[in-house]
Enzyme design. Structure first.
Site, PDB file in Angstrom:
ATOM      1  N   ASP A   9       5.916   3.429 -58.418  1.00 12.35           N
ATOM      2  CA  ASP A   9       4.726   4.166 -57.990  1.00 12.35           C
ATOM      3  C   ASP A   9       4.951   4.574 -56.536  1.00 12.35           C
ATOM      4  OD1 ASP A   9       2.049   5.169 -58.007  1.00 12.35           O
ATOM      5  OD2 ASP A   9       1.448   3.428 -56.842  1.00 12.35           O
ATOM      6  N   SER A  10       4.094   5.460 -56.052  1.00 13.24           N
ATOM      7  CA  SER A  10       4.175   5.850 -54.645  1.00 13.24           C
ATOM      8  C   SER A  10       3.794   4.680 -53.732  1.00 13.24           C
ATOM      9  CB  SER A  10       3.237   7.025 -54.390  1.00 13.24           C
ATOM     10  OG  SER A  10       1.930   6.685 -54.796  1.00 13.24           O
ATOM     11  N   CYS A  72       3.089   6.329 -61.342  1.00 12.83           N
ATOM     12  CA  CYS A  72       2.403   7.286 -60.466  1.00 12.83           C
ATOM     13  C   CYS A  72       2.067   8.559 -61.251  1.00 12.83           C
ATOM     14  CB  CYS A  72       3.323   7.616 -59.297  1.00 12.83           C
ATOM     15  SG  CYS A  72       2.638   8.823 -58.168  1.00 12.83           S
ATOM     16  N   GLU A 151      -7.419   1.643 -50.948  1.00  9.90           N
ATOM     17  CA  GLU A 151      -6.438   1.027 -50.043  1.00  9.90           C
ATOM     18  C   GLU A 151      -7.146   0.184 -48.974  1.00  9.90           C
ATOM     19  OE1 GLU A 151      -2.825   1.838 -49.515  1.00  9.90           O
ATOM     20  OE2 GLU A 151      -2.756   2.695 -51.532  1.00  9.90           O
ATOM     21  N   CYS A 183      -5.087   8.672 -61.894  1.00  7.17           N
ATOM     22  CA  CYS A 183      -4.471   8.222 -60.642  1.00  7.17           C
ATOM     23  C   CYS A 183      -4.437   6.706 -60.695  1.00  7.17           C
ATOM     24  CB  CYS A 183      -5.294   8.704 -59.445  1.00  7.17           C
ATOM     25  SG  CYS A 183      -4.711   8.060 -57.870  1.00  7.17           S
ATOM     26  N   HIS A 185      -4.914   4.470 -58.588  1.00  6.58           N
ATOM     27  CA  HIS A 185      -5.942   3.724 -57.853  1.00  6.58           C
ATOM     28  C   HIS A 185      -7.318   3.749 -58.528  1.00  6.58           C
ATOM     29  CE1 HIS A 185      -2.872   4.137 -54.849  1.00  6.58           C
ATOM     30  NE2 HIS A 185      -3.579   3.491 -53.938  1.00  6.58           N
TER      31      HIS A 185
HETATM   32  N1  DGL Z   1       0.072   6.843 -57.136  1.00 17.28           N
HETATM   33  C1  DGL Z   1      -0.596   8.088 -56.913  1.00 17.28           C
HETATM   34  C2  DGL Z   1      -1.028   8.676 -58.269  1.00 17.28           C
HETATM   35  O1  DGL Z   1      -1.187   7.987 -59.247  1.00 17.28           O
HETATM   36  C3  DGL Z   1      -1.797   7.957 -56.006  1.00 17.28           C
HETATM   37  C4  DGL Z   1      -1.465   7.684 -54.558  1.00 17.28           C
HETATM   38  C5  DGL Z   1      -0.691   8.796 -53.898  1.00 17.28           C
HETATM   39  O2  DGL Z   1      -1.245   9.861 -53.574  1.00 17.28           O
HETATM   40  O3  DGL Z   1       0.510   8.602 -53.701  1.00 17.28           O
HETATM   41  O4  DGL Z   1      -1.192   9.862 -58.372  1.00 17.28           O
END
Ligand code: DGL
Length: 267
Positions: A9-10, A72, A151, A183, A185
């Site tokens: 993931d990011s 992600c 976050e 997403c 989060h």
């Molecule tokens: N992990 C990213 C997503 O699911 C969200 C956080 C980001 O913008 O990197 O799109």
């Protein structure tokens, strides 16, 4: 030595996906990589997201994984075809599993999708949903402030409900019966989203969607030994560890920092 499932993931949000996979596959070894040095991916251009995703995938492939999960949504929406060129192992993103569940659960075929700017701009969810159900009406919306709220750990702060109301008003007006939380989060805000939209709108969580999809692809093996967890990040181990313990409900034991950039060059 068991071959692990790799997940990237990011940043920290993909731990919602990690958690769902860990629950479904208690005996699998799992390796998680969070690109905490370069998060967020949401506002970045498709080329940059693809480049980062390829580097993340290469790192996990070097660990000898047998399946790669792109947790992600932003990466999943643009990078999957590029990642598939890197290896023959199954490489699975969150878009298709989430879209399948959305189409299955929607009765009026009015489906909302929320995600980062990158995910919404790619139209990956609306294309996938319409491929499965051409009569579906898809209402897509970027909600960039949702990621920083999570976050900060502010999902129970009154401001979370205010921001949810502000963003999701059009969804209420559009009479959707299903909303894809597109997403990593957003599942952590689902209680606030449910409070605003009410119980009649079904929330589709990409973490549950991908673990359900994985159980269809892979047998749940039980060799009598619990699977090992390994975590890697590209920066800020301490911040990652503290958010991770909130998401997973336990402290991480194996967390290492890794540097992905070995050479610098200018286009
Ligand atoms: N992990 C990213 C997503 O699911 C969200 C956080 C980001 O913008 O990197 O799109």
């Amino acid at each position: 030595m068991k071959q692990a499932i790799g997940i990237f993931d990011s940043g920290v949000g993909g731990l919602t996906v990690f958690k769902a996979i860990r629950q479904a596959f208690p005996h699998q070894d799992l390796i998680y990589f969070g690109d905490t040095a370069r998060v967020p991916y949401g506002p970045k251009s498709p080329n940059t997201i693809i480049e980062y995703s390829v580097q993340n995938a290469r790192f996990l492939l070097q660990q000898g994984i047998k399946t790669l999960i792109v947790a992600c949504n932003t990466s999943s929406s643009v990078a999957i075809p590029h990642l598939k060129k890197l290896s023959k192992i199954p490489i699975i993103g969150v878009i298709d599993p989430g879209s399948e569940i959305a189409v299955r659960s929607s009765k009026n075929k009015r489906i909302g999708v929320i995600g980062t700017e990158g995910t919404i701009r790619s139209m990956a969810y609306s294309k996938a949903i319409k491929r499965l159900e051409p009569t579906a009406e898809v209402f897509s919306l970027a909600c960039p402030l949702f990621v920083p709220i999570v976050e900060e750990g502010w999902q129970d702060h009154p401001i979370a409900l205010k921001i949810v109301q502000e963003y999701l008003k059009p969804m209420k007006d559009n009479d959707i019966d299903t909303l894809v939380l597109g997403c990593t989060h957003y599942p952590l805000l689902s209680h606030v989203i449910r409070k605003y939209l009410g119980d009649k709108v079904k929330l589709v969580d990409s973490a549950d969607a991908i673990s359900e999809h994985l159980t269809e692809l892979m047998p749940v093996e039980d060799d009598g030994q619990l699977g090992k967890d390994s975590f890697f990040v590209s920066d800020n181990e301490d911040k990652f560890a503290s958010i991770a313990s909130r998401i997973l409900g336990k402290d991480l034991d194996a967390l290492k920092r890794v540097r992905l950039f070995e050479s610098w060059f200018v286009d």
